[in-house]
Scaffold this motif. Structure first.
Motif, PDB file in Angstrom:
ATOM      1  N   LEU A   1       0.826  -1.209   0.000  1.00  0.00           N
ATOM      2  CA  LEU A   1       0.000   0.000   0.000  1.00  0.00           C
ATOM      3  C   LEU A   1       0.860   1.259   0.000  1.00  0.00           C
ATOM      4  CD1 LEU A   1      -2.840  -1.002   2.485  1.00  0.00           C
ATOM      5  CD2 LEU A   1      -3.054  -0.646   0.025  1.00  0.00           C
ATOM      6  N   GLN A   2       1.957   1.250   0.769  1.00  0.00           N
ATOM      7  CA  GLN A   2       2.845   2.414   0.806  1.00  0.00           C
ATOM      8  C   GLN A   2       3.492   2.658  -0.553  1.00  0.00           C
ATOM      9  OE1 GLN A   2       5.388   1.310   4.051  1.00  0.00           O
ATOM     10  NE2 GLN A   2       4.061   2.252   5.585  1.00  0.00           N
ATOM     11  N   GLN A   3       3.901   1.589  -1.225  1.00  0.00           N
ATOM     12  CA  GLN A   3       4.495   1.732  -2.555  1.00  0.00           C
ATOM     13  C   GLN A   3       3.468   2.276  -3.541  1.00  0.00           C
ATOM     14  OE1 GLN A   3       5.908  -2.221  -3.298  1.00  0.00           O
ATOM     15  NE2 GLN A   3       7.834  -1.906  -2.203  1.00  0.00           N
ATOM     16  N   GLU A   4       2.241   1.757  -3.483  1.00  0.00           N
ATOM     17  CA  GLU A   4       1.192   2.239  -4.379  1.00  0.00           C
ATOM     18  C   GLU A   4       0.862   3.702  -4.094  1.00  0.00           C
ATOM     19  OE1 GLU A   4      -2.266  -0.244  -4.285  1.00  0.00           O
ATOM     20  OE2 GLU A   4      -1.136  -2.044  -4.773  1.00  0.00           O
ATOM     21  N   MET A   5       0.847   4.082  -2.811  1.00  0.00           N
ATOM     22  CA  MET A   5       0.548   5.459  -2.438  1.00  0.00           C
ATOM     23  C   MET A   5       1.622   6.406  -2.984  1.00  0.00           C
ATOM     24  SD  MET A   5       0.106   7.165   1.339  1.00  0.00           S
ATOM     25  CE  MET A   5       1.830   6.951   1.727  1.00  0.00           C
ATOM     26  N   ARG A   6       2.882   6.028  -2.842  1.00  0.00           N
ATOM     27  CA  ARG A   6       3.973   6.871  -3.366  1.00  0.00           C
ATOM     28  C   ARG A   6       3.909   6.987  -4.885  1.00  0.00           C
ATOM     29  NH1 ARG A   6       7.234   3.808   0.656  1.00  0.00           N
ATOM     30  NH2 ARG A   6       7.300   5.147   2.488  1.00  0.00           N
ATOM     31  N   ARG A   7       3.607   5.868  -5.554  1.00  0.00           N
ATOM     32  CA  ARG A   7       3.487   5.898  -7.011  1.00  0.00           C
ATOM     33  C   ARG A   7       2.359   6.839  -7.433  1.00  0.00           C
ATOM     34  NH1 ARG A   7      -0.142   4.818 -10.064  1.00  0.00           N
ATOM     35  NH2 ARG A   7      -1.277   3.615  -8.537  1.00  0.00           N
TER      36      ARG A   7
ATOM     37  N   GLU B   1      -1.764  11.663  -8.767  1.00  0.00           N
ATOM     38  CA  GLU B   1      -3.093  11.099  -8.503  1.00  0.00           C
ATOM     39  C   GLU B   1      -3.337  11.192  -7.002  1.00  0.00           C
ATOM     40  OE1 GLU B   1      -2.946   7.137 -10.045  1.00  0.00           O
ATOM     41  OE2 GLU B   1      -2.719   7.826 -12.108  1.00  0.00           O
ATOM     42  N   PHE B   2      -3.575  12.426  -6.543  1.00  0.00           N
ATOM     43  CA  PHE B   2      -3.628  12.684  -5.111  1.00  0.00           C
ATOM     44  C   PHE B   2      -4.852  12.069  -4.435  1.00  0.00           C
ATOM     45  CE2 PHE B   2      -1.108  16.300  -6.812  1.00  0.00           C
ATOM     46  CZ  PHE B   2       0.110  15.862  -6.316  1.00  0.00           C
ATOM     47  N   GLU B   3      -5.968  11.989  -5.135  1.00  0.00           N
ATOM     48  CA  GLU B   3      -7.157  11.378  -4.535  1.00  0.00           C
ATOM     49  C   GLU B   3      -6.911   9.897  -4.270  1.00  0.00           C
ATOM     50  OE1 GLU B   3     -10.634  12.207  -6.826  1.00  0.00           O
ATOM     51  OE2 GLU B   3     -10.399  14.371  -6.620  1.00  0.00           O
ATOM     52  N   GLN B   4      -6.300   9.221  -5.218  1.00  0.00           N
ATOM     53  CA  GLN B   4      -5.974   7.802  -5.042  1.00  0.00           C
ATOM     54  C   GLN B   4      -4.964   7.630  -3.911  1.00  0.00           C
ATOM     55  OE1 GLN B   4      -7.374   5.181  -6.286  1.00  0.00           O
ATOM     56  NE2 GLN B   4      -5.964   3.693  -5.430  1.00  0.00           N
ATOM     57  N   ALA B   5      -3.974   8.516  -3.860  1.00  0.00           N
ATOM     58  CA  ALA B   5      -2.969   8.449  -2.792  1.00  0.00           C
ATOM     59  C   ALA B   5      -3.617   8.650  -1.422  1.00  0.00           C
ATOM     60  CB  ALA B   5      -1.880   9.495  -3.028  1.00  0.00           C
TER      61      ALA B   5
ATOM     62  N   LYS C   1      -6.732   7.915  -0.590  1.00  0.00           N
ATOM     63  CA  LYS C   1      -7.492   6.702  -0.268  1.00  0.00           C
ATOM     64  C   LYS C   1      -6.559   5.607   0.254  1.00  0.00           C
ATOM     65  CE  LYS C   1     -11.151   7.518  -3.629  1.00  0.00           C
ATOM     66  NZ  LYS C   1     -11.753   7.100  -4.886  1.00  0.00           N
ATOM     67  N   LEU C   2      -5.412   5.460  -0.387  1.00  0.00           N
ATOM     68  CA  LEU C   2      -4.439   4.471   0.062  1.00  0.00           C
ATOM     69  C   LEU C   2      -3.898   4.831   1.446  1.00  0.00           C
ATOM     70  CD1 LEU C   2      -2.615   3.977  -3.331  1.00  0.00           C
ATOM     71  CD2 LEU C   2      -3.970   2.257  -2.139  1.00  0.00           C
ATOM     72  N   ARG C   3      -3.663   6.120   1.679  1.00  0.00           N
ATOM     73  CA  ARG C   3      -3.200   6.570   2.992  1.00  0.00           C
ATOM     74  C   ARG C   3      -4.218   6.220   4.079  1.00  0.00           C
ATOM     75  NH1 ARG C   3      -4.122  12.381   3.365  1.00  0.00           N
ATOM     76  NH2 ARG C   3      -6.165  11.528   3.733  1.00  0.00           N
ATOM     77  N   ASP C   4      -5.495   6.434   3.779  1.00  0.00           N
ATOM     78  CA  ASP C   4      -6.541   6.114   4.743  1.00  0.00           C
ATOM     79  C   ASP C   4      -6.611   4.610   5.007  1.00  0.00           C
ATOM     80  OD1 ASP C   4      -7.088   8.804   4.874  1.00  0.00           O
ATOM     81  OD2 ASP C   4      -8.840   8.695   3.542  1.00  0.00           O
ATOM     82  N   GLU C   5      -6.409   3.816   3.971  1.00  0.00           N
ATOM     83  CA  GLU C   5      -6.408   2.360   4.143  1.00  0.00           C
ATOM     84  C   GLU C   5      -5.218   1.921   5.005  1.00  0.00           C
ATOM     85  OE1 GLU C   5      -6.552  -1.647   1.396  1.00  0.00           O
ATOM     86  OE2 GLU C   5      -7.073   0.274   0.494  1.00  0.00           O
ATOM     87  N   ILE C   6      -4.066   2.566   4.795  1.00  0.00           N
ATOM     88  CA  ILE C   6      -2.881   2.271   5.611  1.00  0.00           C
ATOM     89  C   ILE C   6      -3.166   2.613   7.068  1.00  0.00           C
ATOM     90  CG2 ILE C   6      -0.508   3.019   6.107  1.00  0.00           C
ATOM     91  CD1 ILE C   6      -0.185   3.340   3.031  1.00  0.00           C
ATOM     92  N   ARG C   7      -3.761   3.759   7.299  1.00  0.00           N
ATOM     93  CA  ARG C   7      -4.085   4.166   8.670  1.00  0.00           C
ATOM     94  C   ARG C   7      -5.075   3.211   9.323  1.00  0.00           C
ATOM     95  NH1 ARG C   7      -4.544  10.748   8.113  1.00  0.00           N
ATOM     96  NH2 ARG C   7      -2.313  11.110   8.067  1.00  0.00           N
ATOM     97  N   ALA C   8      -6.020   2.719   8.539  1.00  0.00           N
ATOM     98  CA  ALA C   8      -6.989   1.774   9.089  1.00  0.00           C
ATOM     99  C   ALA C   8      -6.310   0.465   9.488  1.00  0.00           C
ATOM    100  CB  ALA C   8      -8.093   1.509   8.072  1.00  0.00           C
ATOM    101  N   LEU C   9      -5.361   0.016   8.665  1.00  0.00           N
ATOM    102  CA  LEU C   9      -4.643  -1.220   8.978  1.00  0.00           C
ATOM    103  C   LEU C   9      -3.748  -1.078  10.208  1.00  0.00           C
ATOM    104  CD1 LEU C   9      -3.538  -2.723   5.550  1.00  0.00           C
ATOM    105  CD2 LEU C   9      -5.036  -3.763   7.245  1.00  0.00           C
ATOM    106  N   THR C  10      -3.137   0.093  10.358  1.00  0.00           N
ATOM    107  CA  THR C  10      -2.232   0.297  11.483  1.00  0.00           C
ATOM    108  C   THR C  10      -2.972   0.718  12.746  1.00  0.00           C
ATOM    109  OG1 THR C  10      -1.800   2.585  10.829  1.00  0.00           O
ATOM    110  CG2 THR C  10      -0.257   0.902  10.029  1.00  0.00           C
TER     111      THR C  10
END
Length: 74
Positions: A20-26, A32-36, A38-47
């Motif tokens: 997820l972190q790699q996808e967010m950075r990409r 693609e800030f909206e996608q980034a 969403k990925l950041r929020d998913e990372i936060r939910a997992l952690t």
């Protein structure tokens, strides 16, 4: 996401976070800030990080002085 979170082992969770972190950075590199976000929020939910709301204005933030006065200029 809560159902998925309980099914991950610790190793699977770490691997998922790395992906997820790699996808967010990409996504951020490709503007693609909206996608980034969403990925950041998913990372936060997992952690288990708590997502802070942006509704509270603090001194020094844009618009803080206007809200403090209770009105805006026209």
């Amino acid at each position: 996401l809560d159902e998925e979170e309980t099914s991950f082992t610790e190793d699977e969770k770490k691997e998922r976070l790395l992906i997820l972190q790699q996808e967010m950075r990409r996504a951020a590199r490709e503007l693609e800030f909206e996608q980034a976000a969403k990925l950041r929020d998913e990372i936060r939910a997992l952690t288990g990080e708590e997502v802070k709301a942006k509704t509270e204005l603090r001194p020094g933030m844009i618009g803080a002085h206007k809200r403090a006065r209770g009105r805006t200029r026209k």
